[in-house]
Design an enzyme around this catalytic site. Sequence first.
Site, short mmCIF file in Angstrom:
data_model
loop_
_atom_site.label_atom_id
_atom_site.label_comp_id
_atom_site.label_asym_id
_atom_site.label_seq_id
_atom_site.Cartn_x
_atom_site.Cartn_y
_atom_site.Cartn_z
N LYS A 52 -51.81 -24.24 24.11
CA LYS A 52 -50.66 -23.98 23.23
C LYS A 52 -49.56 -23.24 23.99
O LYS A 52 -48.36 -23.54 23.83
CB LYS A 52 -51.11 -23.17 22.01
CG LYS A 52 -51.98 -23.98 21.05
CD LYS A 52 -52.67 -23.10 20.02
CE LYS A 52 -53.58 -23.94 19.12
NZ LYS A 52 -54.36 -23.12 18.17
N GLN A 96 -55.22 -17.32 16.12
CA GLN A 96 -56.24 -18.26 16.57
C GLN A 96 -57.58 -17.98 15.87
O GLN A 96 -58.09 -16.87 15.92
CB GLN A 96 -56.42 -18.17 18.09
CG GLN A 96 -57.43 -19.15 18.67
CD GLN A 96 -57.00 -20.59 18.52
OE1 GLN A 96 -55.85 -20.93 18.71
NE2 GLN A 96 -57.95 -21.45 18.17
N ASP A 119 -49.02 -22.25 11.10
CA ASP A 119 -50.27 -22.99 10.87
C ASP A 119 -50.35 -23.53 9.45
O ASP A 119 -51.21 -24.35 9.13
CB ASP A 119 -51.48 -22.10 11.15
CG ASP A 119 -52.24 -22.55 12.40
OD1 ASP A 119 -52.06 -23.71 12.82
OD2 ASP A 119 -53.01 -21.75 12.95
#
Length: 284
Positions: A52, A96, A119
């Site tokens: 990422k 994460q 997200d």
Amino acid sequence: MILLDGKGTAATLRMGLAVEVQNLSRQIARTPGLAVVLVGNDPASQVYVRAKEKAALEAGLNSMVYRLEIETSQKELEALIDKLNADDNVDGILLQLPLPGHLDSQACLERILPEKDVDGFHPINMGRLALGLPGLRPCTPSGSLRLLAHYGLNPAGKKAVVVGRSNIVGKPLAMMLAAPTINATVTVCHSGTKDLGAECREADFLFLALGKPRFIKKDMIKEGAVVIDIGINRTTSGLCGDCDFEDVKDKVSAITPVPGGIGPMTIAELLFSTIQACKWRNQL
């Protein structure tokens, strides 16, 4: 059989995103920023975060990665999230997952401002998805649909079966497929489905997110189906999907490889979300 190349498609999309980031940076007089928070030393999470970070930098984003010790407390993690929420140089925040067991993931996800939740996991963003309102969307479902669109594969009016009902993939993907913008007829299967094979054989578009290596065989797939294999399973022979690729490849009309399919598209979608969050925050 069409091999749906997520890696190549994502690389092409990132080139376009880099131009968009340059234009946006001129408009707001700064570089759009993405903050990624990693707690602990989970090997898979470290690989994902590095990927990422690399993609964000290649697209020209201001990439900020916060690597915290596994002993980090709930209070310390929430304090960092609060700091990033208040930072005007941060347009998107990604926490994460999974977090170490002593931390409350849901509480941390809910602490991220909805407008920075790239997200798409905040209850407000999930609620907006359910209501068909604009909002930041979960990256893996969005990336899956963007890959289909890139290849001109349209689920409109077709039978779509989603195997898996997680909050991260299965549920939001089903809502996106059923939305008026796509108009698929959607069935969601899970561990309680009585005859999974029968349900899968009805699918024109089969989306797999159940986390069982090579579980789906050709006798469970309709002739000419499109298979989007979202599962990533680590086995002694390497990475594989939820579908037995070698077994089904001669029966499907299109399929994603694992690796190289949905994984790269998920990361590309994260960049799209960061740019969208930046535009909305700056009323562009």
